[in-house]
Design a protein around this motif. Structure first.
Motif, PDB file in Angstrom:
ATOM      1  N   PHE A   2      22.721 -29.979  -1.124  1.00 12.65           N
ATOM      2  CA  PHE A   2      22.273 -31.606  -1.215  1.00 12.65           C
ATOM      3  C   PHE A   2      20.240 -32.147  -1.340  1.00 12.65           C
ATOM      4  O   PHE A   2      20.460 -32.683  -2.388  1.00 12.65           O
ATOM      5  N   ALA A   3      19.994 -30.855  -1.265  1.00 16.33           N
ATOM      6  CA  ALA A   3      18.650 -31.135  -1.898  1.00 16.33           C
ATOM      7  C   ALA A   3      18.397 -31.598  -3.571  1.00 16.33           C
ATOM      8  O   ALA A   3      17.297 -32.508  -3.737  1.00 16.33           O
ATOM      9  N   ARG A 279      19.902 -34.141   2.401  1.00 15.75           N
ATOM     10  CA  ARG A 279      19.793 -33.032   2.875  1.00 15.75           C
ATOM     11  C   ARG A 279      20.725 -32.655   3.408  1.00 15.75           C
ATOM     12  O   ARG A 279      21.328 -31.694   4.688  1.00 15.75           O
ATOM     13  N   THR A 280      20.438 -33.580   5.426  1.00 17.04           N
ATOM     14  CA  THR A 280      21.259 -33.291   6.518  1.00 17.04           C
ATOM     15  C   THR A 280      22.315 -34.406   6.612  1.00 17.04           C
ATOM     16  O   THR A 280      23.375 -34.468   6.970  1.00 17.04           O
ATOM     17  N   ARG A 283      25.243 -34.101   3.692  1.00 18.12           N
ATOM     18  CA  ARG A 283      25.750 -32.455   4.191  1.00 18.12           C
ATOM     19  C   ARG A 283      27.012 -33.418   4.670  1.00 18.12           C
ATOM     20  O   ARG A 283      28.316 -33.484   4.873  1.00 18.12           O
ATOM     21  N   GLU A 742      22.432 -25.850   4.264  1.00 18.62           N
ATOM     22  CA  GLU A 742      20.981 -26.057   3.933  1.00 18.62           C
ATOM     23  C   GLU A 742      20.063 -24.730   4.311  1.00 18.62           C
ATOM     24  O   GLU A 742      19.350 -25.119   4.197  1.00 18.62           O
ATOM     25  N   ALA A 747      16.780 -24.299   0.598  1.00 17.04           N
ATOM     26  CA  ALA A 747      16.682 -25.647   1.439  1.00 17.04           C
ATOM     27  C   ALA A 747      14.806 -25.098   0.960  1.00 17.04           C
ATOM     28  O   ALA A 747      14.190 -26.234   1.248  1.00 17.04           O
ATOM     29  N   THR A 750      12.839 -28.134  -1.279  1.00 21.23           N
ATOM     30  CA  THR A 750      12.442 -28.832  -0.965  1.00 21.23           C
ATOM     31  C   THR A 750      11.347 -28.783  -0.265  1.00 21.23           C
ATOM     32  O   THR A 750      10.633 -30.175   0.594  1.00 21.23           O
ATOM     33  N   SER A 777      15.486 -31.830  11.295  1.00 20.86           N
ATOM     34  CA  SER A 777      15.251 -31.376   9.790  1.00 20.86           C
ATOM     35  C   SER A 777      15.004 -29.912   9.373  1.00 20.86           C
ATOM     36  O   SER A 777      13.975 -29.332   9.756  1.00 20.86           O
TER      37      SER A 777
END
Length: 777
Positions: A2-3, A279-280, A283, A742, A747, A750, A777
């Motif tokens: 996702f990053a 990213r959070t 997801r 992540e 991860a 990022t 995060s």
């Protein structure tokens, strides 16, 4: 994962928005054409004997009587010369209309069965192609306005016409209620106009995408008109859910990046906030959308295209809304930056209050989403102090609400699903004033040669079955085992080359247990020698519809349970939490179905909602199960995502649960309230099973967001302790390899762009000391 996705979106935000705009324009153009392609049927199994019988009658015998015109004398009786002349003229004019076949009336020799007991009403019956039924019914109804008779269309064709018109009207009413209330609640929730507009924008894109999909699919196969209602509700509801989660998390990340500084944020800081958000929250949205899609896809295993249509609409809307929230919304947030908080609404005294941040030195204008909710932390803390004392009464309440399911009964929709419409009025008169119900007839197709003697014997045997009023056939009319009239000119319609069919008109309600027994008895009757028999019609369709649903229900439940278990395992790495989610969702669904039986079948609150109590539609529990299950898992993922963040950061189990509920409680409650308003608006309509669907779905959402997320989840996770995160070693290794997280390589890149925020130490006292507002995060 996702990053990288967030960096790609935020690298070219204007290109992303341009593509999104082109998609919206294309979807709008396609979606406009959807309404003309949608149908109001779809509750039958297309491969059942009843459907095959209907197809045989349509293709070989001119069609089953699906249009019933109730002709009422303005004065006198239907035998008065002026009324009789008007009746014959009406039948003749009806026969000239396109798509009309097999017109039969009281005045053209069909017999006294088409005359009411009081002599003021008589029937004209015909078979009309679905493509022409609406236009024909409307034209005939208007043509008789000034004559000696009044004409009201009924039968299946009349019901379809009225249902289509009512659904369109109800949808407009529901939107006019839900959208303004939703907008006000969003402004209150976000304390700003700009932030509040974003969920509506995401929802609108989802709705347009759903309409476009229905237009395309409607060109390829049959699609139900009721899919429009679901597309609207799901698009608006999920758009609010996902945008609320994204915007709230983004504002939280902005507050964490700022950390009390009064200087404007740089482009790098804004981009870091967006990346952390995707990213959070991104997801979470992906898993949430996947669980909803899985729940909806299960409806594809059922034969009726009503359920398949709901799956088409729901999957399309969920997919478009999810992608919009994860791809388009981050680009909007990056361009807005801190202007996401623009146009604040501070003047709503008593409604909008900004909470002071718990983090020392934070800016005074940090939005309230950036802080934990003291209320929900308090709820979690109190529940986990005495988990069994808090949880068991809630379980007992849900089981009590589910008790009415023990006497549930089912039927397929007929005119009684409408509160007030011409076809409903016709149906009421047929049931009250006519000795037999021609619109509810069984149609029995006999394939193979039959002699007159054989056909006479078979028709007589059918007429002796319990619940049969009369039998019309090529050998004449029969009642109670005896021929009451010889074959006439009108009976020629029952014969075809190498086949014949018989119209079995019931004296009972065909949509009842007695009607089902009548259909079973007709199928159990030996066929004439050397022939094959197909039994169709209303009662046989009910039998086949219940079998089509019931026979596939175990498969559907197994598929949805397995797919949900796998998805939640990939999300959490636990085998306990997925099982917990399935059990709790089952409790909610049982309670909601029980309340639905209590209201819509038993008739409680019928005066308030304005419906006629009756059996539940055979397809509706499946639809309710899939939609409510998917939306419940939506909030399950919201909550588990934050609990897992805390747990992965080393926070003890009880504190992780308390912090997770404190950080998501407000979001889940707000989203649930807004979504419940959207679905509850359908209860204001006039189609009974859609009223039930709207009210029951709203109730499921409220129960899930309050009792389940607020009480049962923390109680269970407190009792289970560290077992919550247990999985056998092979599955744990599997999750480390394929679980979407992540925490791995994705991860890493990022880190230079994300502002690290200190985390306060975990509290061993279940969070009695309020935590910092910083992100986890």
């Amino acid at each position: 994962m996702f990053a990288r996705l967030a960096r790609g979106v935020t690298g070219r935000p204007r290109i992303v928005l341009t593509v999104a705009l082109l998609f919206v324009l294309g979807a709008a153009v396609l979606g406009v054409g959807a309404f003309g392609k949608l149908l109001s049927n779809g509750f039958d199994d297309p491969k059942s004997d009843s459907t095959r019988a209907a197809n045989e009658v349509d293709t070989r015998f001119g069609g089953t009587p699906n249009l019933v015109l109730l002709v009422t004398a303005r004065s006198g009786s239907v035998d008065d010369p002026a009324v009789a002349a008007a009746g014959r003229s009406l039948a003749a004019e009806l026969g000239k209309e396109p798509g009309v076949r097999g017109v039969v009336s009281y005045w053209t020799g069909a017999g006294a069965a088409l005359r009411s007991t009081n002599g003021r009403e008589a029937l004209v019956v015909a078979s009309v192609d679905d493509d022409h039924a609406k236009a024909v019914a409307t034209k005939i109804e208007k043509a008789a306005d000034d004559g000696p008779v009044t004409v009201r269309p009924g039968g299946r064709a009349g019901v379809n016409r009225d249902v289509n018109a009512q659904v369109t009207k109800d949808l407009s009413t529901a939107e006019s209620i839900a959208i303004p209330i939703t907008l006000v609640l969003l402004v209150v929730a976000f304390a700003g106009v700009v932030a509040a507009a974003l969920p509506l924008g995401v929802g609108l894109i989802g709705i347009l995408g759903g309409f476009a999909a229905l237009s395309v699919i409607g060109s390829l196969t049959d699609v139900s008109i009721f899919a429009v209602n679901l597309a609207t509700a799901m698009g608006l509801g999920l758009g609010i859910d996902y945008a609320l989660l994204m915007v709230s998390r983004y504002r939280e990340e902005l507050a964490a990046v700022r950390r009390g500084s009064a200087e404007p944020l740089t482009g790098i800081q804004k981009r870091a906030a967006v990346i952390a958000t995707v990213r959070t929250a991104g997801r979470t949205i992906l898993f949430s959308g996947a669980t909803v899609i899985v729940a909806l896809a299960v409806m594809l295993v059922f034969p009726p295209y009503f359920l398949k249509s709901m799956a088409y609409a729901g999957i399309a809307v969920t997919l478009v809304t999810m992608l919009t929230a994860v791809l388009v919304l981050p680009a909007v947030l990056l361009l807005l930056g801190e202007r996401v908080n623009a146009l604040p609404v501070r003047g709503l005294i008593g409604l909008v209050r900004r909470q002071r941040t718990a983090e020392r030195g934070a800016a005074s204008d940090v939005p309230r989403e950036a802080t934990e909710s003291p209320f929900w932390r308090g709820v979690a803390t109190r529940v986990m102090r005495r988990p069994l004392l808090a949880g068991l009464p809630v379980v007992a309440l849900l089981l009590l609400l589910a008790a009415p399911v023990l006497h549930v009964s089912f039927a397929t929709p007929d005119d009684r699903v409408l509160n007030a419409a011409p076809s409903r009025q016709v149906g009421d008169v047929l049931r009250a004033d006519f000795g037999s119900n021609v619109s509810g007839a069984m149609n029995i197709v006999v394939n193979g040669p039959t002699s007159e003697a054989t056909l006479t014997s078979y028709a007589a045997a059918l007429s002796r079955l319990p619940g049969v009023g009369r039998v019309d056939s090529a050998a004449g009319a029969f009642q109670h085992g005896a021929r009451t009239s010889p074959p006439g000119p009108a009976d020629a319609r029952f014969a075809a080359d190498g086949a014949t069919y018989l119209q079995v008109v019931p004296s009972i309600d065909p949509m009842s247990a007695s009607g089902e027994r009548m259909a079973h008895a007709a199928r159990a009757l030996p066929a004439p020698p050397g022939t094959q028999v197909l039994v169709g019609g209303v009662s046989a369709g009910l039998v086949d519809g219940k079998h089509a649903i019931g026979s596939r229900l175990p498969l559907a439940i197994g598929l949805i349970a397995l797919a949900t278990f796998v998805l939640l395992f990939l999300f959490t790495g636990s085998v306990v939490l997925p099982l917990k989610a399935l059990v709790l969702n089952g409790l909610v669904l049982g309670a909601v179905l029980g309340v639905s039986v209590w209201i819509f079948q038993d008739g409680h609150l019928s005066g308030l909602f304005g419906f006629t109590p009756g059996p539940l539609d055979t397809s509706m529990p499946v639809l309710l199960f899939c939609i409510a299950f998917g939306l419940s898992m939506d909030y399950e993922v919201f909550l588990l995502s934050r609990i897992k963040e805390e747990h992965d950061a080393g926070t003890p189990n009880a504190e992780a649960v308390a912090a997770g509920l404190a950080r998501t409680g407000r979001i889940v409650t707000t989203a649930a309230l807004l979504l419940a308003v959207t679905f509850a608006a359908f209860a204001t309509g006039s189609v009974r099973f859609m009223q039930m669907f709207g009210l029951a779905t709203a109730l499921a959402i409220v129960l899930d967001a309050s009792l389940v997320r607020g009480v049962l989840v923390p109680a269970f996770m407190r009792v289970a302790g560290d077992v919550n995160w247990w999985a056998p070693a092979p599955l744990r290794r599997l999750h480390n390899r394929i679980g979407l997280s992540e925490g791995g390589p994705a991860a890493g890149p990022t880190a230079p762009e994300t502002v690290a925020v200190p985390r306060p130490s975990a509290e061993p006292d279940l969070g009695l000391t309020e935590k910092s507002s910083s992100t986890a995060s």
